[in-house]
Write a protein that holds these residues in place. Structure first.
Motif, PDB file in Angstrom:
ATOM      1  N   MET A 117       0.848  -1.201   0.000  1.00  0.00           N
ATOM      2  CA  MET A 117       0.000   0.000   0.000  1.00  0.00           C
ATOM      3  C   MET A 117       0.876   1.240   0.000  1.00  0.00           C
ATOM      4  O   MET A 117       1.720   1.395   0.840  1.00  0.00           O
ATOM      5  CB  MET A 117      -0.844  -0.004   1.284  1.00  0.00           C
ATOM      6  N   VAL A 136      -3.395   5.015   0.982  1.00  0.00           N
ATOM      7  CA  VAL A 136      -3.763   5.281   2.364  1.00  0.00           C
ATOM      8  C   VAL A 136      -4.617   6.542   2.451  1.00  0.00           C
ATOM      9  O   VAL A 136      -5.613   6.602   3.151  1.00  0.00           O
ATOM     10  CB  VAL A 136      -2.511   5.404   3.252  1.00  0.00           C
ATOM     11  N   MET A 142      -8.125   5.848   0.505  1.00  0.00           N
ATOM     12  CA  MET A 142      -9.009   4.856   1.096  1.00  0.00           C
ATOM     13  C   MET A 142     -10.099   4.472   0.103  1.00  0.00           C
ATOM     14  O   MET A 142     -11.261   4.378   0.460  1.00  0.00           O
ATOM     15  CB  MET A 142      -9.666   5.383   2.383  1.00  0.00           C
ATOM     16  N   TYR A 152     -13.228   6.430  -0.106  1.00  0.00           N
ATOM     17  CA  TYR A 152     -13.870   6.680   1.177  1.00  0.00           C
ATOM     18  C   TYR A 152     -13.005   7.550   2.076  1.00  0.00           C
ATOM     19  O   TYR A 152     -13.291   7.707   3.250  1.00  0.00           O
ATOM     20  CB  TYR A 152     -14.133   5.351   1.898  1.00  0.00           C
ATOM     21  N   TYR A 176     -14.497  10.078   4.533  1.00  0.00           N
ATOM     22  CA  TYR A 176     -15.205   9.533   5.695  1.00  0.00           C
ATOM     23  C   TYR A 176     -14.243   8.960   6.713  1.00  0.00           C
ATOM     24  O   TYR A 176     -14.346   9.245   7.902  1.00  0.00           O
ATOM     25  CB  TYR A 176     -16.183   8.450   5.223  1.00  0.00           C
ATOM     26  N   VAL A 177     -13.305   8.137   6.236  1.00  0.00           N
ATOM     27  CA  VAL A 177     -12.390   7.478   7.161  1.00  0.00           C
ATOM     28  C   VAL A 177     -11.553   8.506   7.905  1.00  0.00           C
ATOM     29  O   VAL A 177     -11.429   8.473   9.129  1.00  0.00           O
ATOM     30  CB  VAL A 177     -11.471   6.484   6.409  1.00  0.00           C
ATOM     31  N   TRP A 178     -10.979   9.457   7.148  1.00  0.00           N
ATOM     32  CA  TRP A 178     -10.087  10.407   7.808  1.00  0.00           C
ATOM     33  C   TRP A 178     -10.824  11.393   8.695  1.00  0.00           C
ATOM     34  O   TRP A 178     -10.307  11.801   9.735  1.00  0.00           O
ATOM     35  CB  TRP A 178      -9.202  11.117   6.786  1.00  0.00           C
ATOM     36  N   SER A 179     -12.043  11.764   8.326  1.00  0.00           N
ATOM     37  CA  SER A 179     -12.771  12.654   9.233  1.00  0.00           C
ATOM     38  C   SER A 179     -13.119  11.920  10.520  1.00  0.00           C
ATOM     39  O   SER A 179     -13.083  12.502  11.611  1.00  0.00           O
ATOM     40  CB  SER A 179     -14.023  13.229   8.571  1.00  0.00           C
ATOM     41  N   CYS A 180     -13.430  10.636  10.433  1.00  0.00           N
ATOM     42  CA  CYS A 180     -13.689   9.873  11.657  1.00  0.00           C
ATOM     43  C   CYS A 180     -12.464   9.827  12.551  1.00  0.00           C
ATOM     44  O   CYS A 180     -12.545  10.100  13.752  1.00  0.00           O
ATOM     45  CB  CYS A 180     -14.101   8.437  11.321  1.00  0.00           C
ATOM     46  N   TYR A 181     -11.333   9.453  11.952  1.00  0.00           N
ATOM     47  CA  TYR A 181     -10.125   9.357  12.759  1.00  0.00           C
ATOM     48  C   TYR A 181      -9.750  10.724  13.330  1.00  0.00           C
ATOM     49  O   TYR A 181      -9.351  10.836  14.498  1.00  0.00           O
ATOM     50  CB  TYR A 181      -8.972   8.778  11.928  1.00  0.00           C
ATOM     51  N   LEU A 236      -5.333   1.033   9.607  1.00  0.00           N
ATOM     52  CA  LEU A 236      -5.410   1.855   8.402  1.00  0.00           C
ATOM     53  C   LEU A 236      -4.584   1.288   7.265  1.00  0.00           C
ATOM     54  O   LEU A 236      -4.936   1.436   6.094  1.00  0.00           O
ATOM     55  CB  LEU A 236      -4.945   3.282   8.719  1.00  0.00           C
ATOM     56  N   ASP A 286     -12.584   0.001   1.886  1.00  0.00           N
ATOM     57  CA  ASP A 286     -11.747   0.643   2.895  1.00  0.00           C
ATOM     58  C   ASP A 286     -12.564   1.363   3.961  1.00  0.00           C
ATOM     59  O   ASP A 286     -12.028   1.756   4.987  1.00  0.00           O
ATOM     60  CB  ASP A 286     -10.799   1.645   2.245  1.00  0.00           C
ATOM     61  N   ILE A 340     -13.194   2.401   9.590  1.00  0.00           N
ATOM     62  CA  ILE A 340     -13.743   3.287  10.623  1.00  0.00           C
ATOM     63  C   ILE A 340     -14.012   2.514  11.912  1.00  0.00           C
ATOM     64  O   ILE A 340     -13.994   3.095  13.001  1.00  0.00           O
ATOM     65  CB  ILE A 340     -15.032   3.968  10.106  1.00  0.00           C
ATOM     66  N   VAL A 353     -11.977   2.986  15.165  1.00  0.00           N
ATOM     67  CA  VAL A 353     -12.224   4.046  16.146  1.00  0.00           C
ATOM     68  C   VAL A 353     -13.664   4.021  16.640  1.00  0.00           C
ATOM     69  O   VAL A 353     -13.953   4.382  17.774  1.00  0.00           O
ATOM     70  CB  VAL A 353     -11.885   5.458  15.605  1.00  0.00           C
ATOM     71  N   THR A 402     -19.015   9.209  14.697  1.00  0.00           N
ATOM     72  CA  THR A 402     -18.363   8.278  13.779  1.00  0.00           C
ATOM     73  C   THR A 402     -19.384   7.318  13.189  1.00  0.00           C
ATOM     74  O   THR A 402     -19.274   6.930  12.031  1.00  0.00           O
ATOM     75  CB  THR A 402     -17.249   7.465  14.466  1.00  0.00           C
ATOM     76  N   ILE A 452     -21.068   9.210  10.391  1.00  0.00           N
ATOM     77  CA  ILE A 452     -20.196   9.361   9.222  1.00  0.00           C
ATOM     78  C   ILE A 452     -20.012   8.012   8.531  1.00  0.00           C
ATOM     79  O   ILE A 452     -20.008   7.916   7.299  1.00  0.00           O
ATOM     80  CB  ILE A 452     -18.827   9.929   9.633  1.00  0.00           C
TER      81      ILE A 452
END
Lengths: 63, 233, 245
Positions: free
Chosen positions: A1, A6, A9, A12, A15-20, C41, C52, C56, C59, C110, C113
């Protein structure tokens, strides 16, 4: 990867990064709030002790 | 020689006295008893006005509307449960009396239900019909509301005991009690809805019975503990 | 062991011990979070169905688990405080509440989202999110009740009753919400259930769970020390401890 994957995503990414990011913000916030509440209490306790000390020394000094 | 030691009334007598007193007070202030009932009717009237006069639309939401209105009316009614007695010092006497406070408070709550919950159960079919509910559903409606308002009264009484000494505690009371009442709402409203679709209601109905038994057996202890805290100065 | 427990209920001892514990909870938590996040991740393979986006859960699920766990800790501490009249237990309960509430907020946000790419909507009344929402109401109610009493002792005891009543109701709420939801979906799969989890996907999740638990412990240490100070207004042990902290 690779880094691109990364970050993306697979579409997505948002969504993933705003969650984290959000969870990280909540975690940091809670550490900060916890330390701040402790610091406030330490400060107010010090103040109270100072007042108590000064009234004690006043009352114990020979008039 | 005859002993002149006064005999204290037995516990059963005391509970009867408590209930009789509350009933007598209610008869004297019957307008206070009527107010939650009027609130119930007014709130249900809001929905046709807000949504649509069409009965087939109202019919679909009728169970939910009736149940939510009943919950809110029962919340309002809680104001008269403990506050008067706490304010005039009666409750303090009860706490100090050495009698089991949990039973005294349960007796008060039961009387309160007779005065505020039971009228809702009787009124609901009428209001339900106005919202398009078929007559066939009336038995289920009455049963779920009777069981449900009982649980609502107990949960409400716990909240009322916790907040009775808080100034302007009515909104706090609502915030505390409504989340706890959500399961009762779910089972009660959905049972009526299932009945309207001709489906079996034994499941949620049994759950309502179980909840009521559960709250009746444990609730009074929480009420008593909360009341002791609220009343001590 | 019992003797240590008894010592712990003495405020100055507790204040110092909890302060010493904190770094041992905090730094491992940070480390585990970095490892777990990296595992989740980067290292874990993408999910067959959710691609992917499933990442989520690394978290979302720990937040959800902690939000419930903290409530139980809070209720147990409150019960201990009321039954055995241990002031420190009440302090623990008070300290837990805001932390748990924030975990609940994190879970809801979360979850929302996560839902957008999966369901197409920002909110769905599915069992997990709905019970998280009710849990948030329970936390806020607890904190509101505490705040409405000026006297700390009365606040402790009243909120303890509420916490105990609440924790008893949590399984009832969860069951009723699952039932309520199942009426619509029929044989329902919770839409936010973790996808069929295999080893390489599982270890980051467990790591993050452990990390969150240690993190909670660390933040609890700070808040608990603040509560201890607040409750020990005029005790003589304060001067030594504060001067050194």
């Amino acid at each position: 990867m690779n880094l691109r994957d990364v970050l993306d995503m697979g579409d997505y990414g948002v969504y993933v990064w705003s969650c984290y990011g959000l969870v990280l913000a909540v975690l940091v916030l809670n550490v900060w709030l916890g330390k701040r509440s402790l610091a406030e209490q330490v400060l107010s306790a010090r103040r109270r002790l100072k007042i108590a000390d000064s009234t004690n020394s006043e009352s114990s000094s020979p008039s | 020689m005859q002993s002149s030691v006064p005999t204290t009334p037995g516990l059963g007598n005391i509970l009867m006295l408590v209930m009789a007193r509350d009933l007598r007070l209610a008869v004297r202030h019957w307008d206070q008893v009527l107010q939650p009932l009027m609130f119930f009717v007014i709130v249900t009237t809001l929905f046709p006005l807000a949504i649509s006069p069409a009965l087939d639309e109202l019919r679909r939401i009728a169970p939910g509307v009736l149940w939510v209105a009943a919950m809110l009316a029962s919340l309002l009614a809680l104001e008269s449960l403990f506050r008067p007695d706490v304010e005039d010092g009666t409750m303090e006497q009860w706490v100090l009396s050495g009698q089991p406070l949990s039973l005294l408070l349960l007796a008060k709550t039961a009387t309160h239900w007779l005065l505020t919950g039971l009228p809702l159960v009787l009124m609901a079919p009428i209001v339900g019909t106005a919202l398009g509910m078929p007559q066939s559903v009336w038995p289920v409606l009455a049963a779920t509301l009777a069981l449900g308002t009982g649980s609502l009264s107990i949960l409400g009484a716990i909240g009322a005991a916790l907040t009775v000494s808080v100034r302007r505690g009515s909104v706090l009371l609502a915030l505390l009690v409504l989340p706890l009442e959500m399961p009762v709402l779910i089972f009660g409203a959905r049972a009526v809805d299932l009945a309207m679709h001709g489906e079996p209601v034994a499941g949620p109905l049994n759950l309502l019975v179980a909840l009521l038994l559960f709250f009746v057996s444990l609730g009074p202890f929480a009420m008593a503990a909360a009341m002791r805290i609220s009343v001590e100065s | 062991m019992w003797l240590w427990f008894h010592k712990l209920s003495s405020p100055p001892y507790a204040y110092r011990t909890v302060g010493l514990m904190r770094p041992w909870l905090f730094w491992p938590a940070i480390l585990l979070m970095i490892v777990g996040a990296f595992g989740g991740l980067v290292l874990a393979p993408e999910d067959y169905q959710q691609k992917d986006a499933f990442r989520i859960i690394y978290v979302h699920v720990p937040s959800a688990s902690l939000s419930l766990m903290v409530y139980v800790v809070m209720a147990v501490a409150a019960a201990v405080g009321v039954i055995w009249r241990i002031k420190l237990a009440h302090a623990v309960a008070a300290a837990c509440a805001p932390i748990g509430a924030w975990f609940t907020v994190a879970t809801l946000v979360t979850g929302s989202i996560y839902g957008k790419p999966m369901w197409g909507t920002w909110w769905e009344w599915d069992p997990r999110l709905t019970s998280e929402l009710i849990l948030l109401f329970l936390y806020l109610g607890y904190m509101a009740l505490r705040a409405s009493f000026d006297d700390t002792q009365r606040a402790d005891r009243a909120s303890a009753i509420l916490a105990i009543v609440g924790v008893v109701n949590v399984p009832i709420v969860k069951y009723s919400v699952v039932w309520w939801n199942s009426l619509h979906q029929g044989p329902s799969i919770s839409k936010l259930a973790a996808p069929s989890i295999e080893g390489s996907m599982l270890w980051p999740l467990l790591t993050m769970m452990l990390a969150f638990i240690l993190y909670f412990g660390a933040v609890l240490c700070d808040r608990l020390r603040g509560e201890i100070l607040r409750r020990e207004r005029n005790a003589s042990w304060l001067s030594e401890s504060i001067a050194s902290s």
